[in-house]
Design an enzyme around this catalytic site. Sequence first.
Site, PDB file in Angstrom:
ATOM      1  N   ASP A 160       0.847  -1.204   0.000  1.00  0.00           N
ATOM      2  CA  ASP A 160       0.000   0.000   0.000  1.00  0.00           C
ATOM      3  C   ASP A 160       0.882   1.255   0.000  1.00  0.00           C
ATOM      4  OD1 ASP A 160      -2.411  -1.684   0.480  1.00  0.00           O
ATOM      5  OD2 ASP A 160      -1.374  -2.064   2.356  1.00  0.00           O
ATOM      6  N   HIS A 188      -4.640  -3.265   6.893  1.00  0.00           N
ATOM      7  CA  HIS A 188      -4.415  -3.553   5.466  1.00  0.00           C
ATOM      8  C   HIS A 188      -5.738  -4.057   4.892  1.00  0.00           C
ATOM      9  CE1 HIS A 188      -2.977  -5.115   1.702  1.00  0.00           C
ATOM     10  NE2 HIS A 188      -3.427  -6.306   2.022  1.00  0.00           N
TER      11      HIS A 188
END
Length: 338
Positions: A160, A188
């Site tokens: 990410d 996440h």
Amino acid sequence: MRRDPVTVTVTGAAGQIGYAILFRIAAGEMLGPDQPVRLKLLEIPAALPAAEGTAMELADCAFGLLDSVEITDDPEVAFDGANLALLIGSAPRRPGMDRGDLLSFNAAIFAEQGRAINAAAAEDVRVAVVGNPANTNALIAASHAPDVPLGRFTALSRLDHLRAEAQLAEAAGAPVRDVSRVIIWGNHSGTQVPDLDHARIGGRGAREVLTERGLGQEWITETFMPTVAMRGHAIIAARGGSSVASAAHATLRHVRDWVHGTPEGTWTSMCVPSDGSYGVEPGVISSAPVICSAGGWRVVPDLEMSEDITTRLEASVRELRAERQAVQDLGLLGPRTR
Ligand code: NAX
């Protein structure tokens, strides 16, 4: 003088990310060109033949740094002497499984692996969890490994983080190497919080550079944040499969920085056991900006947070708390008390 080999255990070794990462580890891309490695591959019995095939290909590469490859379906054998444990394997959702089934199935896997790490891994073991739900799987494994310091359990938010750097560079018209200090906060998952309030582009504040290009808060909240958070879904839609090479790359970078340190003057994002800072309660594993040095990590202290980022992080931590509660209700959290 040749260094002693480092033992790296990879779970889900016959899976897609396993296949993408093993050759790069053996080539020295994770621990450096002078560091020999011993690979230990953990798989479920049905996937052992595929893991054998991967081991044959590893042999065929004749990597100078690869001392040995061992394949097993026994977690205690797999984690015996492990200095680094990459927990990539997890069970995918099957027809008829609801979220609770999936969570409990995976919780059982990570509980067993946590116990095996506790019993068999090397004293300096470091664990990076990739298999989803990564934060909560890391928490489960840690809860079953009370003899291993809590800070040795981390989960991957580096993919990410890298996605955020790439999106920001593209919008700013700058090379990605000029971008630093983005942050991923929280879980996440779709609730993650990509934050560029502290980001730098070529020595200047990212917001200043974006403003010059006519991009303000609206671009940040309506384009940047959802593009980063939903990138995994966009990859699936385009490729017909989840992120593999980029996930393997992010895992290498996560471990490399943890072992060798983050570059001077910057940080990375890692899901780490909360120290209570930024309103994230201890007891969850949440993504935060971290500086790594001397083989350890610490959360970057005292960053200012906007009201918007604070509110979004609270929502993501609520989700983490709910995941932990669900695992606790299933009786799958282990004996660790601190
Ligand atoms: P695959 O389904 O290709 O591979 C998973 C492998 O794990 C299989 O070979 C399976 O046999 C093995 N496995 C299952 N149970 C196991 C057990 N108890 N012990 C050892 N091995 C076991 O999935 P892949 O594409 O490699 O993805 C692996 C995991 O990464 C998934 O959970 C996925 O959701 C997660 N991801 C996490 C990302 C992150 O940023 N944290 C991004 C990429 C990826 O989606």
